[in-house]
Design a protein around this motif. Structure first.
Motif, PDB file in Angstrom:
ATOM      1  N   PHE A 128      14.836   2.099   4.329  1.00  0.00           N
ATOM      2  CA  PHE A 128      14.630   0.903   5.141  1.00  0.00           C
ATOM      3  C   PHE A 128      13.255   1.018   5.777  1.00  0.00           C
ATOM      4  O   PHE A 128      13.081   1.773   6.738  1.00  0.00           O
ATOM      5  N   LEU A 160      27.251   2.865   9.868  1.00  0.00           N
ATOM      6  CA  LEU A 160      26.473   1.648  10.083  1.00  0.00           C
ATOM      7  C   LEU A 160      25.747   1.232   8.820  1.00  0.00           C
ATOM      8  O   LEU A 160      25.732   0.043   8.454  1.00  0.00           O
ATOM      9  N   VAL A 161      25.132   2.198   8.125  1.00  0.00           N
ATOM     10  CA  VAL A 161      24.356   1.885   6.921  1.00  0.00           C
ATOM     11  C   VAL A 161      25.271   1.416   5.794  1.00  0.00           C
ATOM     12  O   VAL A 161      24.943   0.468   5.067  1.00  0.00           O
ATOM     13  N   ARG A 164      26.083  -2.205   6.423  1.00  0.00           N
ATOM     14  CA  ARG A 164      24.940  -2.975   6.932  1.00  0.00           C
ATOM     15  C   ARG A 164      25.165  -4.480   6.770  1.00  0.00           C
ATOM     16  O   ARG A 164      25.692  -4.951   5.770  1.00  0.00           O
ATOM     17  N   HIS A 209      16.868  -2.021  13.691  1.00  0.00           N
ATOM     18  CA  HIS A 209      17.937  -1.632  12.775  1.00  0.00           C
ATOM     19  C   HIS A 209      19.306  -1.605  13.450  1.00  0.00           C
ATOM     20  O   HIS A 209      20.224  -2.305  13.022  1.00  0.00           O
ATOM     21  N   THR A 219      25.726  -3.274  14.763  1.00  0.00           N
ATOM     22  CA  THR A 219      25.476  -3.579  13.363  1.00  0.00           C
ATOM     23  C   THR A 219      24.150  -2.982  12.921  1.00  0.00           C
ATOM     24  O   THR A 219      23.229  -2.844  13.737  1.00  0.00           O
ATOM     25  N   TRP A 220      24.069  -2.581  11.645  1.00  0.00           N
ATOM     26  CA  TRP A 220      22.791  -2.210  11.047  1.00  0.00           C
ATOM     27  C   TRP A 220      22.238  -3.490  10.433  1.00  0.00           C
ATOM     28  O   TRP A 220      22.767  -3.998   9.453  1.00  0.00           O
ATOM     29  N   VAL A 222      20.270  -6.305   8.484  1.00  0.00           N
ATOM     30  CA  VAL A 222      19.659  -6.470   7.161  1.00  0.00           C
ATOM     31  C   VAL A 222      18.495  -7.415   7.310  1.00  0.00           C
ATOM     32  O   VAL A 222      18.653  -8.559   7.734  1.00  0.00           O
TER      33      VAL A 222
END
Length: 223
Positions: A128, A160-161, A164, A209, A219-220, A222
């Motif tokens: 990322f 989290l990832v 995402r 992020h 949240t991660w 996007v």
């Protein structure tokens, strides 16, 4: 079988813990930090149980020392029971925090959970922007520089990832990161989020992020 290092200066408690955890593996009891360093130089440890107030130094400082070279899970066992004490424990790199007096049955459960989490097979690398997150090799980089994460930070980051773009409720994160979450103060999640932001975000006060969804969770994002 796991190698478990118990750093506790109370002889009776140290012996009691060793007996309670004998089914989990080899328990190596140490009354001081000097003895603990010597034991770690000889044996690869799978888990540390660490008192904070020790005769030859602070367990918090020792945890920071360990974190410079290792991601071994660290569970604090201490009489320091204020919220600030707990925050300091997590900020120094601890994965769990148990206050005295405690049940040996609860200790066994949390040790088993910590060992189980540490054996989880991580996913393949993802990127990322300037972040490279290699969960398989437990190597994390920001702009080409390695970022050292505790086991708890790794687990939270991976959740989290993997999800995402989705908002994960605080309750779900507590349950998944701390294996049920019933023994962990909710403040632990806020502390771990803050530590992750400090390590991964360009501006932790305005994270790109790891974003907060107020009243729900995190949240991660996007982008």
């Amino acid at each position: 079988m796991a190698n478990i290092l118990v750093i506790e200066d109370d002889n009776a408690l140290r012996e009691g813990i060793a007996l309670a955890l004998k089914a989990q593996g080899t328990v190596i009891p140490c009354p001081t930090l000097v003895a603990a360093r010597a034991a770690m130089a000889e044996t690869a440890m799978d888990l540390l149980l660490l008192d904070i107030n020790l005769p030859d130094g602070s367990g918090l400082d020792f945890c920071r020392e360990v974190r410079r070279e290792s991601r071994v899970p660290v569970i604090f066992l201490t009489a320091n029971d204020t919220e600030l004490d707990e925050v300091m424990g997590f900020e120094s790199g601890g994965d769990d925090y148990i206050t005295k007096p405690f049940s040996l049955a609860v200790l066994r459960a949390r040790v088993e959970a910590a060992l189980r989490r540490s054996r989880t097979v991580p996913d393949a690398p993802v990127r990322f922007g300037d972040l490279t997150l290699n969960f398989r090799e437990l190597r994390f980089e920001k702009a080409g520089q390695e970022v050292v994460l505790s086991r708890t930070e790794q687990r939270l980051l991976q959740l989290l990832v993997e999800n995402r773009g989705r908002t994960l409720p605080r309750e779900l994160l507590m349950d998944r990161v701390w294996d049920g979450g019933e023994f962990v103060d909710e403040n632990a999640l806020s502390v771990t989020i803050r530590r992750l932001r400090g390590k991964l975000e360009d501006d932790p006060k305005h994270p790109q992020h790891i974003q907060t969804v107020y009243g729900v969770g995190y949240t991660w994002a996007v982008k």
